[in-house]
Structures are given as C-alpha cells and as structure tokens.
Motif scaffolding. Structure first.
Motif, PDB file in Angstrom:
ATOM      1  N   ASP A 182      13.958  42.114   9.699  1.00 53.56           N
ATOM      2  CA  ASP A 182      13.076  42.259   8.541  1.00 53.56           C
ATOM      3  C   ASP A 182      13.310  43.571   7.788  1.00 53.56           C
ATOM      4  N   GLU A 183      13.456  44.667   8.512  1.00 45.99           N
ATOM      5  CA  GLU A 183      13.632  45.960   7.858  1.00 45.99           C
ATOM      6  C   GLU A 183      15.025  46.118   7.239  1.00 45.99           C
ATOM      7  N   HIS A 184      15.943  45.238   7.582  1.00 45.17           N
ATOM      8  CA  HIS A 184      17.319  45.350   7.105  1.00 45.17           C
ATOM      9  C   HIS A 184      17.732  44.151   6.249  1.00 45.17           C
ATOM     10  N   PHE A 185      16.749  43.317   5.957  1.00 45.11           N
ATOM     11  CA  PHE A 185      17.024  42.061   5.249  1.00 45.11           C
ATOM     12  C   PHE A 185      17.550  42.318   3.839  1.00 45.11           C
ATOM     13  N   ASP A 186      16.934  43.243   3.122  1.00 43.51           N
ATOM     14  CA  ASP A 186      17.369  43.524   1.749  1.00 43.51           C
ATOM     15  C   ASP A 186      18.783  44.089   1.727  1.00 43.51           C
ATOM     16  N   TYR A 234       9.277  37.907  10.668  1.00 41.51           N
ATOM     17  CA  TYR A 234       9.398  37.601   9.243  1.00 41.51           C
ATOM     18  C   TYR A 234      10.823  37.179   8.871  1.00 41.51           C
ATOM     19  N   ALA A 235      11.805  37.736   9.535  1.00 42.79           N
ATOM     20  CA  ALA A 235      13.201  37.375   9.283  1.00 42.79           C
ATOM     21  C   ALA A 235      14.008  37.662  10.546  1.00 42.79           C
ATOM     22  N   ALA A 236      14.877  36.740  10.903  1.00 45.63           N
ATOM     23  CA  ALA A 236      15.653  36.902  12.132  1.00 45.63           C
ATOM     24  C   ALA A 236      17.021  36.258  11.981  1.00 45.63           C
TER      25      ALA A 236
END
Length: 222
Positions: free
Chosen positions: A166-170, A209-211
């Motif tokens: 999640d913290e690295h998704f962008d 949230y994202a994986a």
C-alpha cells in the motif's frame, strides 16, 4: 529475475520498492528485452526498439531504486530454442556475483514460454546447496500470461504469500507508466486500470489495501 522488461514491475514492483525502502539491496536480471520476438531479423528498427526498451528498464531501476539491472541478449519468446543449461549458467553467474537471500521470479505455469523457462532456470540455479545464499524463492503473477495459461490442474496460480504494498503502490504505478508502450487500453489485463484493480483485489482478499501475491517455491530457515 524476470524474462522481459515490464515483468519486474507488473509482478513484483511494489515488493521490490518495499525492499529498497527497508534498506535492502535489489538487483534485477532479465533474460531478454522482449523486442526481437516481434521481428524476423535484427533490423535498424529492431535495434532502435531494443535500445529504447533497455533504456526504459534502466529508468525503472532508477525510479524504484534498484542497485543494478541487467538485460541479457536471448531472443524473446524463443527461449525454448536455447539449451536450458546456458540459461541456468547465466542465472548462476548473477547469483554468484550478487549473492541474494531472496529471489522473485515468474510462475512456472505461465502461458509465456520465456516465463516458464525463467522459473525453471531459477529453480535449478538456486538449488539449496550448502554454499548457496538463497533461502527463499517466490513466484509472481504476470497479468496476460498467468491467467491465460493452459487450463490444467498444474497451471492454477495459488498464492500463499501476500506482501503489503500500500505505501509503495503509487511508486509502482509511476514506474509502470515508463513502460507505456507495453501497456494496453482497458479492458485488458495489462492496462493500468487492471493492474491497479488486481493489486487492490488481492489486498482485499487478505485484509490489506493493496498486495502482491506469490507462490512460495522454496524456503530454507537457518
């Protein structure tokens, strides 16, 4: 270890960015630039396209903070014409110089033959021998290849490890945009929308949230 530039971002870009953020050294090896599969001969247009693809791979490495990226010269989507031992030796050479503890590579059941051979070469080169530094091998999903595999019992991608990105998704999505020529318009599994939705869906399945999902191929605990 990936077959082609863009595979490293689609499948594992967020996880690699997370490794970098945590202070780990990350190097990427790719077996070919993926361009020559589209040409019958190495023309000037093909060479220009290859140079551009390699420059984009280096730009992605800079964007995500990799220590190094190496793109070998095998002919794209024709790795089945090569002796597996030659590919294994190239992977072994990278392992000897970098001495990784964790390797990420393709899912062995992918439709793309280069992905299959990449996975097999890694599994062979990184055998858990006494002198090997490798303690973990994980296979990643490649959209437009993993889900399009031949429908047999042995080709179902069944992830067992999920990394919170999640913290690295962008950062992953920004790096992915560097490969804009390899992306497709939605609806297509290799569109920005599909890749974003896929990582968010995997996250939702495991309370994140994202994986990014992985199958654990080998783990040695010492």
């Amino acid at each position: 270890m990936a077959a082609h530039p863009d595979d490293e971002v689609i499948g594992v870009g967020g996880t690699l960015a997370k490794h970098v953020a945590e202070g780990d050294d990350v190097e990427v090896l790719m077996l070919n630039d993926g361009v020559m599969a589209r040409y019958e001969a190495e023309t000037s247009a093909a060479r220009a396209r290859r140079d551009d693809r390699r420059e984009r791979a280096r730009a992605v490495a800079d964007s995500l903070g990799f220590e190094d990226v190496t793109v070998l010269d095998y002919w794209g989507n024709q790795l089945d014409d090569e002796a597996l031992i030659d590919v294994v030796r190239d992977v072994e050479s990278k392992l000897d110089s970098f001495e990784p503890h964790v390797i990420y590579t393709h899912y062995y059941g992918d439709l793309n033959i280069d992905h299959q051979i990449a996975a097999r070469a890694v599994r062979t080169a990184a055998r858990p021998l006494a002198g090997s530094t490798v303690d973990r091998i994980l296979s990643f999903e490649s959209l437009s290849s993993t889900e399009w595999a031949m429908p047999t019992a042995g080709t179902a991608f069944q992830p067992t490890v999920f990394v919170d990105i999640d913290e690295h998704f962008d950062r992953k999505m920004d790096a992915l945009s560097i490969y804009e020529d390899e992306l497709r318009e939605s609806p297509h599994p290799r569109s920005m929308r599909s890749i974003r939705n896929n990582n968010q869906l995997w996250g939702e399945k495991v309370g994140l949230y994202a994986a990014e999902p992985f199958e654990l191929i080998m783990e040695r605990q010492r």
